[in-house]
Design an enzyme around this catalytic site. Structure first.
Site, PDB file in Angstrom:
ATOM      1  N   LEU A   1      11.977  -0.636 -20.134  1.00  0.00           N
ATOM      2  CA  LEU A   1      13.081  -0.130 -19.302  1.00  0.00           C
ATOM      3  C   LEU A   1      14.426  -0.671 -19.762  1.00  0.00           C
ATOM      4  O   LEU A   1      15.435   0.019 -19.691  1.00  0.00           O
ATOM      5  CB  LEU A   1      12.847  -0.476 -17.832  1.00  0.00           C
ATOM      6  CG  LEU A   1      11.817   0.394 -17.112  1.00  0.00           C
ATOM      7  CD1 LEU A   1      11.758   0.047 -15.641  1.00  0.00           C
ATOM      8  CD2 LEU A   1      12.142   1.868 -17.296  1.00  0.00           C
TER       9      LEU A   1
ATOM     10  N   GLY B   1      10.201 -10.317 -16.655  1.00  0.00           N
ATOM     11  CA  GLY B   1       8.820 -10.588 -16.226  1.00  0.00           C
ATOM     12  C   GLY B   1       7.869  -9.576 -16.842  1.00  0.00           C
ATOM     13  O   GLY B   1       8.250  -8.769 -17.699  1.00  0.00           O
TER      14      GLY B   1
ATOM     15  N   SER C   1       5.594  -6.308 -17.096  1.00  0.00           N
ATOM     16  CA  SER C   1       5.774  -4.956 -16.544  1.00  0.00           C
ATOM     17  C   SER C   1       4.447  -4.247 -16.304  1.00  0.00           C
ATOM     18  O   SER C   1       4.439  -3.090 -15.870  1.00  0.00           O
ATOM     19  CB  SER C   1       6.646  -4.115 -17.470  1.00  0.00           C
ATOM     20  OG  SER C   1       5.999  -3.945 -18.704  1.00  0.00           O
TER      21      SER C   1
ATOM     22  N   ASN D   1       6.115   0.926  -7.649  1.00  0.00           N
ATOM     23  CA  ASN D   1       5.198   1.664  -6.766  1.00  0.00           C
ATOM     24  C   ASN D   1       3.877   0.907  -6.586  1.00  0.00           C
ATOM     25  O   ASN D   1       3.181   1.111  -5.592  1.00  0.00           O
ATOM     26  CB  ASN D   1       4.958   3.067  -7.330  1.00  0.00           C
ATOM     27  CG  ASN D   1       4.102   3.074  -8.580  1.00  0.00           C
ATOM     28  OD1 ASN D   1       2.885   3.122  -8.514  1.00  0.00           O
ATOM     29  ND2 ASN D   1       4.727   3.022  -9.753  1.00  0.00           N
ATOM     30  N   HIS D   2       3.555   0.008  -7.531  1.00  0.00           N
ATOM     31  CA  HIS D   2       2.282  -0.711  -7.422  1.00  0.00           C
ATOM     32  C   HIS D   2       2.291  -1.757  -6.298  1.00  0.00           C
ATOM     33  O   HIS D   2       1.241  -2.291  -5.947  1.00  0.00           O
ATOM     34  CB  HIS D   2       1.893  -1.307  -8.779  1.00  0.00           C
ATOM     35  CG  HIS D   2       1.646  -0.221  -9.791  1.00  0.00           C
ATOM     36  ND1 HIS D   2       0.528   0.576  -9.751  1.00  0.00           N
ATOM     37  CD2 HIS D   2       2.403   0.242 -10.811  1.00  0.00           C
ATOM     38  CE1 HIS D   2       0.593   1.484 -10.730  1.00  0.00           C
ATOM     39  NE2 HIS D   2       1.725   1.302 -11.388  1.00  0.00           N
TER      40      HIS D   2
ATOM     41  N   TYR E   1      -0.191  -7.627 -10.380  1.00  0.00           N
ATOM     42  CA  TYR E   1       1.187  -7.173 -10.640  1.00  0.00           C
ATOM     43  C   TYR E   1       1.814  -6.598  -9.372  1.00  0.00           C
ATOM     44  O   TYR E   1       2.959  -6.915  -9.021  1.00  0.00           O
ATOM     45  CB  TYR E   1       1.135  -6.133 -11.768  1.00  0.00           C
ATOM     46  CG  TYR E   1       2.411  -5.376 -12.014  1.00  0.00           C
ATOM     47  CD1 TYR E   1       3.444  -5.923 -12.767  1.00  0.00           C
ATOM     48  CD2 TYR E   1       2.569  -4.074 -11.523  1.00  0.00           C
ATOM     49  CE1 TYR E   1       4.607  -5.202 -13.008  1.00  0.00           C
ATOM     50  CE2 TYR E   1       3.727  -3.351 -11.769  1.00  0.00           C
ATOM     51  CZ  TYR E   1       4.743  -3.921 -12.505  1.00  0.00           C
ATOM     52  OH  TYR E   1       5.892  -3.194 -12.738  1.00  0.00           O
TER      53      TYR E   1
HETATM   54  C1  15L Z   1       4.970   0.270 -13.350  1.00  0.00           C
HETATM   55  O1  15L Z   1       5.324  -0.549 -12.511  1.00  0.00           O
HETATM   56  C2  15L Z   1       4.839  -0.099 -14.778  1.00  0.00           C
HETATM   57  O2  15L Z   1       5.789  -1.067 -15.165  1.00  0.00           O
HETATM   58  C3  15L Z   1       4.904   1.081 -15.712  1.00  0.00           C
HETATM   59  O3  15L Z   1       4.347   0.673 -16.949  1.00  0.00           O
HETATM   60  C4  15L Z   1       4.181   2.327 -15.178  1.00  0.00           C
HETATM   61  O4  15L Z   1       2.829   2.148 -15.260  1.00  0.00           O
HETATM   62  C5  15L Z   1       4.602   2.637 -13.748  1.00  0.00           C
HETATM   63  O5  15L Z   1       4.543   1.494 -12.930  1.00  0.00           O
HETATM   64  C6  15L Z   1       3.748   3.750 -13.119  1.00  0.00           C
HETATM   65  O6  15L Z   1       3.051   3.499 -12.139  1.00  0.00           O
HETATM   66  O7  15L Z   1       3.805   4.862 -13.624  1.00  0.00           O
END
Ligand code: 15L
Length: 278
Positions: free
Chosen positions: A18, A76, A78, A115-116, A140
């Site tokens: 990013l 951090g 990702s 979103n995670h 994460y």
């Molecule tokens: C994220 O948080 C990740 O950093 C990225 O690699 C994508 O996987 C993204 O989410 C996603 O959910 O598409």
């Protein structure tokens, strides 16, 4: 003649995916960018100041925050990793970043959440508000929920403006059916960062998503700080899906916001246990 600097931004994670995508688009007349990453940052003629080191290094982070108007914290890990690595780089890294910002009097912090943080929310319940309570799908995801909590503490206790952006999928174009729902175009990402940098004191969570026809998430909280996305992933839908249409709603990629991260391939605890037993 050199332009007078009217705004100084610190961008952590500048060498990451990013960072590389957004950094060139952040340039403005009168804006100085200070870039930081643990990895080397490619050189450029952008006039940015480059710092190499970890977001967990308080002395370095204080130096990086000195004289800065806003911190954009993208540093951090990702993606998913072991608990210890996520704890250090993402949870401790978020604490150090916010604490260094406080010590140096930085008024605005933008946190790259994900979103995670709510990845286990099912996708069939209507538009998901930006402040939906955490339902992380991975270590994460837990670290992003913790990042939001630390940001909330610093906004409430110290009167800072802290905006946590739950980024969906920020890429030039969405590569699959799920990301037609979660896509954040780079241009909208910049619109959102510009709005967040100017947001008033207080804590808020906003969705980092474009104005996608097939959206799973609500844009309302972002609109409240002046983020009005202009892009829609639908322009890619035909080429992406062809005659095949969408996968069924119970497909693992589509059933929860976190997609495949909610499935067995992302079970880090079991994998770590198996690896330590061999
Ligand atoms: C994220 O948080 C990740 O950093 C990225 O690699 C994508 O996987 C993204 O989410 C996603 O959910 O598409």
């Amino acid at each position: 003649m050199t332009e007078a600097v009217s705004q100084r931004l610190l961008f952590t994670g500048a060498a990451g995916q990013l960072g590389r995508l957004l950094r060139p688009r952040l340039a403005r007349t009168g804006r100085e960018l200070r870039l930081l990453d643990i990895a080397p940052i490619d050189s450029g003629d952008d006039g940015a100041v480059r710092l190499q080191g970890s977001v967990t290094d308080m002395a370095l982070m204080e130096q990086a925050c000195a004289g800065v108007d806003a911190v954009l914290h993208f540093g951090g890990l990702s993606v998913e990793n072991t608990w210890q690595r996520v704890l250090d780089a993402n949870i401790n890294g978020s604490y150090v970043t916010l604490e260094a910002a406080r010590r140096q009097g930085v008024r605005h912090v933008v946190l790259a959440s994900s979103n995670h943080a709510i990845g286990y929310i099912p996708t069939d319940r209507g538009l998901i508000p930006a402040d939906a309570p955490p339902r992380p799908d991975t270590n994460y995801g837990v670290s992003k929920a913790a990042m939001e909590a630390i940001g909330s503490l610093y906004a409430d206790r110290y009167g800072m403006s802290v905006t946590a952006v739950r980024i969906g999928s920020c890429l030039e174009r969405p590569p699959n059916a799920r990301m037609l729902r979660t896509w954040l175009s780079p241009a909208d990402a910049i619109r959102l960062l510009d709005a967040a940098i100017a947001a008033p004191p207080g804590f808020r969570v906003v969705w980092g998503a474009s104005r996608n026809t097939r959206a799973w998430v609500s844009l309302e909280a972002g609109e409240a700080i002046g983020y009005f996305p202009q892009d829609d992933s639908e322009v890619f839908a035909e080429a992406l899906l062809g005659g095949r249409g969408d996968p069924p709603p119970d497909d693992q990629m589509m059933a929860h916001v976190g997609g495949l991260w909610c499935g067995p391939d992302w079970d880090t605890a079991v994998r770590e246990q198996a690896e330590s037993a061999t």
